[in-house]
Design a protein around this motif. Structure first.
Motif, PDB file in Angstrom:
ATOM      1  N   PRO A 197       0.777  -1.061  -0.004  1.00 29.69           N
ATOM      2  CA  PRO A 197       0.053  -0.097  -0.022  1.00 29.69           C
ATOM      3  C   PRO A 197       0.901   1.093   0.003  1.00 29.69           C
ATOM      4  N   GLY A 198       0.190   2.381  -0.414  1.00 29.47           N
ATOM      5  CA  GLY A 198       1.017   3.515  -0.175  1.00 29.47           C
ATOM      6  C   GLY A 198       0.918   4.093   1.292  1.00 29.47           C
ATOM      7  N   PHE A 199       1.967   4.435   1.830  1.00 31.61           N
ATOM      8  CA  PHE A 199       2.195   4.985   3.324  1.00 31.61           C
ATOM      9  C   PHE A 199       2.879   6.392   3.488  1.00 31.61           C
ATOM     10  N   LYS A 200       2.303   6.989   4.272  1.00 35.18           N
ATOM     11  CA  LYS A 200       2.739   8.409   4.947  1.00 35.18           C
ATOM     12  C   LYS A 200       3.746   8.041   6.157  1.00 35.18           C
ATOM     13  N   GLU A 201       4.720   9.240   6.321  1.00 38.71           N
ATOM     14  CA  GLU A 201       5.502   8.845   7.541  1.00 38.71           C
ATOM     15  C   GLU A 201       4.879   9.235   8.917  1.00 38.71           C
ATOM     16  N   ASN A 202       3.572   9.388   8.709  1.00 41.15           N
ATOM     17  CA  ASN A 202       2.614   9.434   9.984  1.00 41.15           C
ATOM     18  C   ASN A 202       2.019   8.095  10.233  1.00 41.15           C
ATOM     19  N   GLY A 203       2.319   7.273   9.441  1.00 43.84           N
ATOM     20  CA  GLY A 203       1.866   5.850   9.615  1.00 43.84           C
ATOM     21  C   GLY A 203       0.505   5.555   9.165  1.00 43.84           C
ATOM     22  N   GLU A 204      -0.177   6.439   8.082  1.00 39.87           N
ATOM     23  CA  GLU A 204      -1.216   6.485   7.204  1.00 39.87           C
ATOM     24  C   GLU A 204      -0.814   5.279   6.251  1.00 39.87           C
ATOM     25  N   ARG A 205      -1.764   4.408   5.818  1.00 42.54           N
ATOM     26  CA  ARG A 205      -1.577   3.475   4.718  1.00 42.54           C
ATOM     27  C   ARG A 205      -3.009   3.541   3.869  1.00 42.54           C
ATOM     28  N   TYR A 206      -2.622   3.325   2.561  1.00 36.28           N
ATOM     29  CA  TYR A 206      -3.667   3.525   1.632  1.00 36.28           C
ATOM     30  C   TYR A 206      -3.523   2.573   0.451  1.00 36.28           C
ATOM     31  N   GLU A 207      -4.213   1.661   0.106  1.00 33.51           N
ATOM     32  CA  GLU A 207      -4.381   0.786  -1.040  1.00 33.51           C
ATOM     33  C   GLU A 207      -4.784   1.389  -2.187  1.00 33.51           C
ATOM     34  N   TYR A 208      -5.871   2.387  -1.943  1.00 34.74           N
ATOM     35  CA  TYR A 208      -6.380   3.272  -2.972  1.00 34.74           C
ATOM     36  C   TYR A 208      -5.975   4.994  -2.678  1.00 34.74           C
ATOM     37  N   HIS A 209      -5.681   5.673  -3.876  1.00 35.16           N
ATOM     38  CA  HIS A 209      -5.201   6.886  -3.686  1.00 35.16           C
ATOM     39  C   HIS A 209      -6.329   7.663  -2.958  1.00 35.16           C
ATOM     40  N   PRO A 210      -6.213   8.564  -1.803  1.00 34.05           N
ATOM     41  CA  PRO A 210      -7.162   9.216  -1.075  1.00 34.05           C
ATOM     42  C   PRO A 210      -7.889  10.349  -1.936  1.00 34.05           C
ATOM     43  N   ASP A 211      -7.323  10.857  -2.764  1.00 34.99           N
ATOM     44  CA  ASP A 211      -7.970  11.865  -3.729  1.00 34.99           C
ATOM     45  C   ASP A 211      -8.697  11.266  -4.944  1.00 34.99           C
ATOM     46  N   ASN A 212      -8.456  10.285  -5.484  1.00 30.92           N
ATOM     47  CA  ASN A 212      -9.125   9.937  -6.608  1.00 30.92           C
ATOM     48  C   ASN A 212      -9.572   8.351  -6.528  1.00 30.92           C
ATOM     49  N   HIS A 213      -9.069   7.507  -5.664  1.00 31.35           N
ATOM     50  CA  HIS A 213      -9.440   6.366  -5.353  1.00 31.35           C
ATOM     51  C   HIS A 213      -8.898   5.407  -6.516  1.00 31.35           C
ATOM     52  N   LEU A 214      -7.677   5.867  -7.100  1.00 26.18           N
ATOM     53  CA  LEU A 214      -6.975   4.833  -7.961  1.00 26.18           C
ATOM     54  C   LEU A 214      -6.287   3.773  -7.262  1.00 26.18           C
ATOM     55  N   PRO A 215      -6.376   2.710  -7.740  1.00 25.79           N
ATOM     56  CA  PRO A 215      -5.531   1.690  -6.905  1.00 25.79           C
ATOM     57  C   PRO A 215      -4.113   1.719  -6.920  1.00 25.79           C
ATOM     58  N   ILE A 216      -3.522   2.009  -5.914  1.00 22.85           N
ATOM     59  CA  ILE A 216      -1.913   1.981  -5.756  1.00 22.85           C
ATOM     60  C   ILE A 216      -1.346   0.571  -5.759  1.00 22.85           C
ATOM     61  N   LEU A 217      -1.927  -0.091  -4.593  1.00 23.58           N
ATOM     62  CA  LEU A 217      -1.218  -1.733  -4.695  1.00 23.58           C
ATOM     63  C   LEU A 217      -1.792  -2.273  -6.035  1.00 23.58           C
ATOM     64  N   GLY A 218      -0.865  -2.926  -6.582  1.00 24.60           N
ATOM     65  CA  GLY A 218      -1.071  -3.774  -7.838  1.00 24.60           C
ATOM     66  C   GLY A 218      -0.980  -2.805  -9.191  1.00 24.60           C
ATOM     67  N   PHE A 219      -0.471  -1.423  -8.831  1.00 23.24           N
ATOM     68  CA  PHE A 219      -0.393  -0.576 -10.166  1.00 23.24           C
ATOM     69  C   PHE A 219       0.888  -1.341 -10.880  1.00 23.24           C
ATOM     70  N   GLN A 220       0.808  -1.281 -12.009  1.00 25.42           N
ATOM     71  CA  GLN A 220       2.015  -1.472 -13.059  1.00 25.42           C
ATOM     72  C   GLN A 220       2.763  -0.420 -13.509  1.00 25.42           C
ATOM     73  N   ILE A 221       3.881  -0.009 -12.980  1.00 32.21           N
ATOM     74  CA  ILE A 221       4.788   0.947 -13.470  1.00 32.21           C
ATOM     75  C   ILE A 221       5.197   0.924 -14.961  1.00 32.21           C
ATOM     76  N   PRO A 222       4.731   1.897 -15.882  1.00 30.67           N
ATOM     77  CA  PRO A 222       4.887   1.817 -17.160  1.00 30.67           C
ATOM     78  C   PRO A 222       6.270   1.575 -17.791  1.00 30.67           C
ATOM     79  N   GLN A 223       6.481   0.869 -18.813  1.00 27.49           N
ATOM     80  CA  GLN A 223       7.690   0.784 -19.297  1.00 27.49           C
ATOM     81  C   GLN A 223       8.853   0.657 -18.342  1.00 27.49           C
ATOM     82  N   TRP A 224       8.680  -0.509 -17.707  1.00 27.23           N
ATOM     83  CA  TRP A 224       9.580  -0.964 -16.529  1.00 27.23           C
ATOM     84  C   TRP A 224      10.725  -1.400 -16.904  1.00 27.23           C
ATOM     85  N   ASP A 225      10.754  -2.221 -17.775  1.00 22.71           N
ATOM     86  CA  ASP A 225      12.029  -2.894 -18.563  1.00 22.71           C
ATOM     87  C   ASP A 225      13.022  -1.760 -18.901  1.00 22.71           C
ATOM     88  N   GLU A 226      12.386  -0.697 -19.652  1.00 25.00           N
ATOM     89  CA  GLU A 226      13.214   0.322 -19.994  1.00 25.00           C
ATOM     90  C   GLU A 226      14.035   1.177 -19.095  1.00 25.00           C
TER      91      GLU A 226
END
Length: 264
Positions: free
Chosen positions: A223-252
């Motif tokens: 999950p995404g985490f902040k230094e205050n200890g908060e954790r997010y599987e989904y982005h708090p602003d737009n609810h896009l999934p963080i956990l499981g997101f594929q970074i584009p062009q990873w091999d490059e």
């Protein structure tokens, strides 16, 4: 009081800071699990062992880093150190009237901001430049860090729309560590820097999020985490999934990082 004792224990046994104890939930982990973490003190030992101290200025000084990896940057960067640099400054802002200002040798996002000279006449441009030079001195006094009193200006990055979707106001980047041993490059625990709240900076110091990435696949595996200890599987602003997101062009990206590591 118990928390204080636990923190002292974790510092001396595992080398972890107070913040790491909270972020990594050490209170509820076994000795074996805690021993797997690259903690604050352990990281310093590895840096001391693996790095050439005589060359560290190449990566601590942003303009020297740019000179070393100029081809890989794919954007314009200039150094503003004195009145003698006003000419290159004018040429730069004619091409890039909106840009990023960064202290030359500070870290953690301190003193970094977006600036614009759109609509300024010649006199106002001169005043703006003098203020930039003063800004370098002010940053050093304010943050008690850095040796340089200069700033670098960088062309804005036009990022991949899939990365920008998390927080369009910022560059949502990848921190990718490499270690070179006997000529072979190893990628170690990369992470995704996720902006939020419409802020320009993506730095955990300023309350944005980090999320771990599987180095082989480029898939975000924490999950995404902040230094205050908060954790997010989904982005708090737009609810896009963080956990499981594929970074584009990873091999490059891996190829780019390994090429840079061979040159540093």
């Amino acid at each position: 009081e118990d928390t204080l004792y636990l923190t002292v224990y974790h510092y001396w046994v595992y080398g972890s800071s107070y913040e790491e104890c909270l972020n990594y939930d050490f209170e509820h982990k076994t000795h074996e699990e805690k021993s797997e973490y690259m903690t604050f003190r352990l990281r310093l030992l590895y840096i001391e062992h693996l790095s050439n101290k005589h060359d560290k200025h190449l990566l601590f000084n942003k303009y020297e880093t740019y000179q070393l990896f100029k081809d890989e940057y794919k954007r314009d960067v200039i150094l503003c150190k004195s009145e003698l640099d006003f000419g290159p400054f004018c040429e730069f802002v004619r091409e890039h009237p909106v840009f990023v200002v960064k202290p030359t040798d500070m870290s953690g996002g301190r003193g970094v901001h977006k600036a614009s000279v759109e609509g300024l006449n010649e006199q106002a441009l001169q005043q703006f430049y003098r203020a930039l030079l003063e800004e370098g001195k002010t940053n050093q006094e304010k943050f008690l860090a850095g040796q340089e009193q200069s700033v670098v200006l960088e062309e804005l990055i036009d990022q991949d729309e899939r990365m920008a979707a998390f927080n369009p106001a910022s560059v949502n980047g990848i921190r990718l560590n490499t270690v070179r041993v006997n000529g072979k490059i190893h990628v170690y625990q990369p992470w995704f820097k996720v902006g939020c709240g419409g802020h320009f900076l993506t730095s955990a110091v300023f309350g944005t999020m980090d999320a771990g990435i599987d180095a082989k696949t480029g898939i975000v595996d924490t999950p995404g985490f902040k230094e205050n200890g908060e954790r997010y599987e989904y982005h708090p602003d737009n609810h896009l999934p963080i956990l499981g997101f594929q970074i584009p062009q990873w091999d490059e990206l891996l190829d780019l990082a390994k090429n840079c590591a061979h040159r540093s």
